[in-house]
Design a protein around this motif. Sequence first.
Motif, PDB file in Angstrom:
ATOM      1  N   GLY A 160       6.707 -15.517   4.966  1.00 23.07           N
ATOM      2  CA  GLY A 160       8.037 -15.863   5.473  1.00 23.07           C
ATOM      3  C   GLY A 160       8.023 -15.858   6.991  1.00 23.07           C
ATOM      4  O   GLY A 160       7.132 -15.268   7.607  1.00 23.07           O
ATOM      5  N   TYR A 161       9.015 -16.537   7.571  1.00 25.63           N
ATOM      6  CA  TYR A 161       9.140 -16.465   9.034  1.00 25.63           C
ATOM      7  C   TYR A 161       9.509 -15.021   9.402  1.00 25.63           C
ATOM      8  O   TYR A 161      10.270 -14.369   8.688  1.00 25.63           O
ATOM      9  CB  TYR A 161      10.173 -17.483   9.518  1.00 25.63           C
ATOM     10  CG  TYR A 161       9.655 -18.902   9.362  1.00 25.63           C
ATOM     11  CD1 TYR A 161       8.870 -19.473  10.352  1.00 25.63           C
ATOM     12  CD2 TYR A 161       9.900 -19.636   8.196  1.00 25.63           C
ATOM     13  CE1 TYR A 161       8.355 -20.769  10.193  1.00 25.63           C
ATOM     14  CE2 TYR A 161       9.389 -20.919   8.024  1.00 25.63           C
ATOM     15  CZ  TYR A 161       8.616 -21.475   9.031  1.00 25.63           C
ATOM     16  OH  TYR A 161       8.101 -22.741   8.864  1.00 25.63           O
ATOM     17  N   LYS A 162       8.951 -14.545  10.513  1.00 29.33           N
ATOM     18  CA  LYS A 162       9.011 -13.109  10.826  1.00 29.33           C
ATOM     19  C   LYS A 162      10.413 -12.632  11.239  1.00 29.33           C
ATOM     20  O   LYS A 162      11.064 -13.280  12.048  1.00 29.33           O
ATOM     21  CB  LYS A 162       8.060 -12.807  11.992  1.00 29.33           C
ATOM     22  CG  LYS A 162       6.631 -13.173  11.723  1.00 29.33           C
ATOM     23  CD  LYS A 162       5.803 -13.084  13.006  1.00 29.33           C
ATOM     24  CE  LYS A 162       4.470 -13.784  12.815  1.00 29.33           C
ATOM     25  NZ  LYS A 162       3.669 -13.828  14.037  1.00 29.33           N
ATOM     26  N   ALA A 163      10.775 -11.477  10.702  1.00 29.93           N
ATOM     27  CA  ALA A 163      12.004 -10.809  11.158  1.00 29.93           C
ATOM     28  C   ALA A 163      11.673  -9.422  11.692  1.00 29.93           C
ATOM     29  O   ALA A 163      12.557  -8.602  11.893  1.00 29.93           O
ATOM     30  CB  ALA A 163      13.026 -10.728  10.037  1.00 29.93           C
ATOM     31  N   GLU A 164      10.385  -9.137  11.863  1.00 26.74           N
ATOM     32  CA  GLU A 164       9.972  -7.904  12.549  1.00 26.74           C
ATOM     33  C   GLU A 164       8.737  -8.244  13.373  1.00 26.74           C
ATOM     34  O   GLU A 164       8.042  -9.229  13.089  1.00 26.74           O
ATOM     35  CB  GLU A 164       9.657  -6.775  11.563  1.00 26.74           C
ATOM     36  CG  GLU A 164       8.447  -7.020  10.692  1.00 26.74           C
ATOM     37  CD  GLU A 164       7.902  -5.752  10.034  1.00 26.74           C
ATOM     38  OE1 GLU A 164       8.213  -4.632  10.487  1.00 26.74           O
ATOM     39  OE2 GLU A 164       7.138  -5.888   9.064  1.00 26.74           O
ATOM     40  N   HIS A 165       8.487  -7.432  14.381  1.00 20.07           N
ATOM     41  CA  HIS A 165       7.339  -7.664  15.258  1.00 20.07           C
ATOM     42  C   HIS A 165       6.582  -6.362  15.483  1.00 20.07           C
ATOM     43  O   HIS A 165       6.772  -5.687  16.497  1.00 20.07           O
ATOM     44  CB  HIS A 165       7.796  -8.314  16.581  1.00 20.07           C
ATOM     45  CG  HIS A 165       8.296  -9.714  16.343  1.00 20.07           C
ATOM     46  ND1 HIS A 165       9.617  -9.986  16.062  1.00 20.07           N
ATOM     47  CD2 HIS A 165       7.634 -10.891  16.264  1.00 20.07           C
ATOM     48  CE1 HIS A 165       9.742 -11.291  15.841  1.00 20.07           C
ATOM     49  NE2 HIS A 165       8.560 -11.863  15.970  1.00 20.07           N
ATOM     50  N   PRO A 166       5.748  -5.989  14.518  1.00 17.79           N
ATOM     51  CA  PRO A 166       4.978  -4.748  14.642  1.00 17.79           C
ATOM     52  C   PRO A 166       4.037  -4.805  15.842  1.00 17.79           C
ATOM     53  O   PRO A 166       3.631  -5.894  16.269  1.00 17.79           O
ATOM     54  CB  PRO A 166       4.155  -4.703  13.346  1.00 17.79           C
ATOM     55  CG  PRO A 166       4.808  -5.667  12.417  1.00 17.79           C
ATOM     56  CD  PRO A 166       5.428  -6.706  13.271  1.00 17.79           C
ATOM     57  N   VAL A 167       3.712  -3.632  16.359  1.00 17.69           N
ATOM     58  CA  VAL A 167       2.784  -3.579  17.493  1.00 17.69           C
ATOM     59  C   VAL A 167       1.522  -2.817  17.089  1.00 17.69           C
ATOM     60  O   VAL A 167       1.555  -1.904  16.268  1.00 17.69           O
ATOM     61  CB  VAL A 167       3.423  -2.915  18.738  1.00 17.69           C
ATOM     62  CG1 VAL A 167       4.561  -3.764  19.281  1.00 17.69           C
ATOM     63  CG2 VAL A 167       3.912  -1.510  18.433  1.00 17.69           C
ATOM     64  N   MET A 168       0.433  -3.244  17.716  1.00 19.00           N
ATOM     65  CA  MET A 168      -0.855  -2.614  17.464  1.00 19.00           C
ATOM     66  C   MET A 168      -1.035  -1.514  18.512  1.00 19.00           C
ATOM     67  O   MET A 168      -0.736  -1.734  19.683  1.00 19.00           O
ATOM     68  CB  MET A 168      -1.905  -3.701  17.647  1.00 19.00           C
ATOM     69  CG  MET A 168      -3.247  -3.396  17.133  1.00 19.00           C
ATOM     70  SD  MET A 168      -4.220  -4.914  16.994  1.00 19.00           S
ATOM     71  CE  MET A 168      -4.186  -5.634  18.604  1.00 19.00           C
ATOM     72  N   VAL A 169      -1.516  -0.346  18.101  1.00 16.06           N
ATOM     73  CA  VAL A 169      -1.757   0.756  19.055  1.00 16.06           C
ATOM     74  C   VAL A 169      -3.149   1.316  18.792  1.00 16.06           C
ATOM     75  O   VAL A 169      -3.714   1.127  17.705  1.00 16.06           O
ATOM     76  CB  VAL A 169      -0.690   1.882  18.911  1.00 16.06           C
ATOM     77  CG1 VAL A 169       0.688   1.396  19.327  1.00 16.06           C
ATOM     78  CG2 VAL A 169      -0.650   2.440  17.489  1.00 16.06           C
ATOM     79  N   ASP A 170      -3.702   2.009  19.788  1.00 14.80           N
ATOM     80  CA  ASP A 170      -5.009   2.647  19.583  1.00 14.80           C
ATOM     81  C   ASP A 170      -4.875   3.783  18.573  1.00 14.80           C
ATOM     82  O   ASP A 170      -3.926   4.576  18.655  1.00 14.80           O
ATOM     83  CB  ASP A 170      -5.547   3.222  20.898  1.00 14.80           C
ATOM     84  CG  ASP A 170      -6.018   2.116  21.828  1.00 14.80           C
ATOM     85  OD1 ASP A 170      -6.262   0.988  21.345  1.00 14.80           O
ATOM     86  OD2 ASP A 170      -6.138   2.387  23.040  1.00 14.80           O
ATOM     87  N   LEU A 171      -5.833   3.856  17.666  1.00 11.64           N
ATOM     88  CA  LEU A 171      -5.811   4.938  16.678  1.00 11.64           C
ATOM     89  C   LEU A 171      -6.158   6.258  17.363  1.00 11.64           C
ATOM     90  O   LEU A 171      -7.138   6.333  18.101  1.00 11.64           O
ATOM     91  CB  LEU A 171      -6.821   4.618  15.569  1.00 11.64           C
ATOM     92  CG  LEU A 171      -6.806   5.526  14.348  1.00 11.64           C
ATOM     93  CD1 LEU A 171      -7.204   4.734  13.118  1.00 11.64           C
ATOM     94  CD2 LEU A 171      -7.734   6.700  14.496  1.00 11.64           C
ATOM     95  N   LYS A 172      -5.322   7.266  17.139  1.00  6.86           N
ATOM     96  CA  LYS A 172      -5.631   8.591  17.697  1.00  6.86           C
ATOM     97  C   LYS A 172      -6.091   9.503  16.570  1.00  6.86           C
ATOM     98  O   LYS A 172      -7.265   9.606  16.303  1.00  6.86           O
ATOM     99  CB  LYS A 172      -4.426   9.139  18.458  1.00  6.86           C
ATOM    100  CG  LYS A 172      -4.142   8.299  19.711  1.00  6.86           C
ATOM    101  CD  LYS A 172      -3.341   9.040  20.760  1.00  6.86           C
ATOM    102  CE  LYS A 172      -3.206   8.182  22.009  1.00  6.86           C
ATOM    103  NZ  LYS A 172      -2.028   7.279  21.941  1.00  6.86           N
TER     104      LYS A 172
END
Length: 201
Positions: A160-172
């Motif tokens: 589906g067209y996006k309704a959220e925008h997750p972000v990538m972060v460094d794994l700690k």
Amino acid sequence: MMNVGSKIVIDMDVYDAIIARRSIRQFQQKPITEELLKKFVDAARIAPSAANLQPLEYVIVNGKEVCAEIFKTIGWAGYIKPTWAPSEEERSVAYIVILVNDITNKWHQRDVGLASENIVLMAESEDIGTCILCNVDRDKIRDILGVPESSHIDSVIALGYKAEHPVMVDLKDSVKYWRDENEVLHVPKRKLENIIHINKF
Ligand SMILES: Cc1cc2nc3c(=O)[nH]c(=O)nc-3n(C[C@H](O)[C@H](O)[C@H](O)COP(=O)(O)O)c2cc1C
């Protein structure tokens, strides 16, 4: 790659799609054309396949009622507690169900992985979000779609067209994705320096 005069210009589209892609679990209710969904399956069709055996088939699901039935078979975002699922206004508007016609083919899951990646990257190039789903009720999906016993239901890709925008972060210290106070999903990824070996382990 393009040759412009004597200069080689690298086309970054694939890299951009790889970087931009995140699993999306909240969608706009705008339909995806059947033409596009078929284009994604066509991209899966021509993915690499062990011994070129091509054991995969696909069911496109885009009817409103059948999408509502498939939705009920899915386990979403297992790390998010309490148990969470997209609201009715956020549900995926289409699914691609991946079938395997010969599970004695010992490489079939690798073929599924490659075909799935073609689908999700093609979708990303159209700014369409996807989520690969294995936590699904295969018996119910079989009933809903009338899949014969001779086909194994491997997985489902929600689209589906996006309704959220997750972000990538460094794994700690944890691989678990989480939502912050603004409901943005953070997805930890291992750092390059922690996974790469050059010439020697
Ligand atoms: C084989 C496979 C199975 C997955 N199954 C599910 C699932 O059942 N439900 C879900 O919400 N996400 C599922 N995911 C999505 C993963 O949770 C997601 O890829 C991971 O958290 C990394 O996030 P990213 O895709 O945004 O990089 C699956 C992903 C893969 C590759």
